[in-house]
Design an enzyme around this catalytic site. Structure first.
Site, short mmCIF file in Angstrom:
data_model
loop_
_atom_site.label_atom_id
_atom_site.label_comp_id
_atom_site.label_asym_id
_atom_site.label_seq_id
_atom_site.Cartn_x
_atom_site.Cartn_y
_atom_site.Cartn_z
N CYS A 1 -13.54 -24.64 -40.16
CA CYS A 1 -12.75 -25.77 -40.63
C CYS A 1 -13.49 -27.09 -40.40
O CYS A 1 -14.49 -27.35 -41.06
CB CYS A 1 -11.36 -25.72 -40.01
SG CYS A 1 -10.16 -26.62 -40.98
N HIS B 1 -9.31 -20.57 -39.95
CA HIS B 1 -9.38 -20.49 -38.48
C HIS B 1 -9.31 -19.05 -37.96
O HIS B 1 -8.23 -18.60 -37.57
CB HIS B 1 -8.20 -21.26 -37.88
CG HIS B 1 -8.34 -22.73 -37.95
ND1 HIS B 1 -8.81 -23.49 -36.91
CD2 HIS B 1 -8.06 -23.59 -38.95
CE1 HIS B 1 -8.83 -24.75 -37.25
NE2 HIS B 1 -8.38 -24.85 -38.50
N GLU C 1 -10.16 -17.95 -35.19
CA GLU C 1 -9.87 -17.91 -33.74
C GLU C 1 -8.36 -17.94 -33.47
O GLU C 1 -7.93 -17.71 -32.34
CB GLU C 1 -10.57 -19.09 -33.04
CG GLU C 1 -9.91 -20.45 -33.16
CD GLU C 1 -10.08 -21.12 -34.52
OE1 GLU C 1 -10.56 -20.46 -35.47
OE2 GLU C 1 -9.71 -22.30 -34.64
N1 GLN Z 1 -8.72 -31.82 -41.86
C1 GLN Z 1 -9.65 -31.74 -40.78
C2 GLN Z 1 -10.89 -32.55 -41.08
O1 GLN Z 1 -11.07 -32.98 -42.16
C3 GLN Z 1 -10.03 -30.31 -40.51
C4 GLN Z 1 -8.82 -29.54 -40.09
C5 GLN Z 1 -9.08 -28.41 -39.16
O2 GLN Z 1 -10.15 -28.29 -38.54
N2 GLN Z 1 -8.10 -27.57 -39.01
O3 GLN Z 1 -11.70 -32.75 -40.22
#
Ligand code: GLN
Length: 209
Positions: free
Chosen positions: A81, A173, A175
């Protein structure tokens, strides 16, 4: 025989869940806050969180170059992410910091307000036949990929997991769900790096709990 030592970047975001997942896979996992900790690692996880904040802290604490050196020395990196955003070469319409270690362009928060958080069953051939239940939280989307990038999963026709050499990224994610197959896959990449460096490891350690 020692187990692989994997760092989880712990400047901001969901670091502990990665630590536990890696430990369940049999790796030694440590939280990383300082550049000097990187030299003793076999791989590094960049967790989810807020990529702008993590990026600022990375540069402020002088961690960017040590992470690039880790990648250059053939060690494995796993960005989930926000971690994926931080590893990307380009972030669409943004000046924010990224390490540029994977030839992809990403758009932040790309699934829109209606779908800020959702689960999806992904087909991921590198993990076997059983679909991977992926949890997306304000996830980024891969807009463009370079020729050396291998696509590992798509959702709605868009890339949501990819790999270039020993750099692995997912826009979701792994994890936060119980399935450890992606962490095991990452450890297999870390192990390849270690093999090249002459480490006496056997892949079988990471098969099954
Ligand atoms: N929206 C976050 C970003 O742009 C990422 C979201 C996340 O890691 N769950 O950094």
């Amino acid at each position: 025989m020692r187990s692989l030592k994997i760092g989880v970047l712990a400047l901001q975001g969901a670091a502990r869940e990665h630590l536990f997942a890696l430990q369940k896979c049999g790796a030694e996992a440590v939280l990383v806050k300082h550049g000097e900790q990187l030299t003793e690692l076999d791989g590094l996880v960049l967790p989810g969180g807020e990529s702008t904040t993590i990026g600022k802290l990375l540069t402020r604490y002088g961690l960017a170059d040590p992470i690039r050196e880790l990648a250059a020395s053939g060690k494995a990196l796993f960005g989930t992410c926000a971690g994926m955003i931080l590893l990307a070469r380009t972030i669409t319409a943004s000046e924010q910091f990224s390490l540029g270690l994977l030839d992809i362009e990403v758009t932040r928060n790309a699934f829109g307000r209606q779908r800020e958080s959702f689960e999806a069953e992904l087909v991921m051939p590198v993990l076997g036949e059983e679909p991977f239940c992926a949890l997306f939280i304000r996830a980024p989307l891969v807009e463009k990929i370079g020729g050396k990038v291998q696509v590992l999963a798509t959702y709605g026709g868009r890339v949501v997991a990819a790999r270039q050499g020993k750099v692995l990224v997912t826009s979701f994610h792994p994890e936060l769900t119980a399935d450890l197959r992606l962490h095991r896959y990452f450890l297999s990449l870390a192990l390849e790096a270690e093999k090249k460096a002459g480490g006496p490891f056997s892949f079988e350690r990471y098969e099954g709990d």
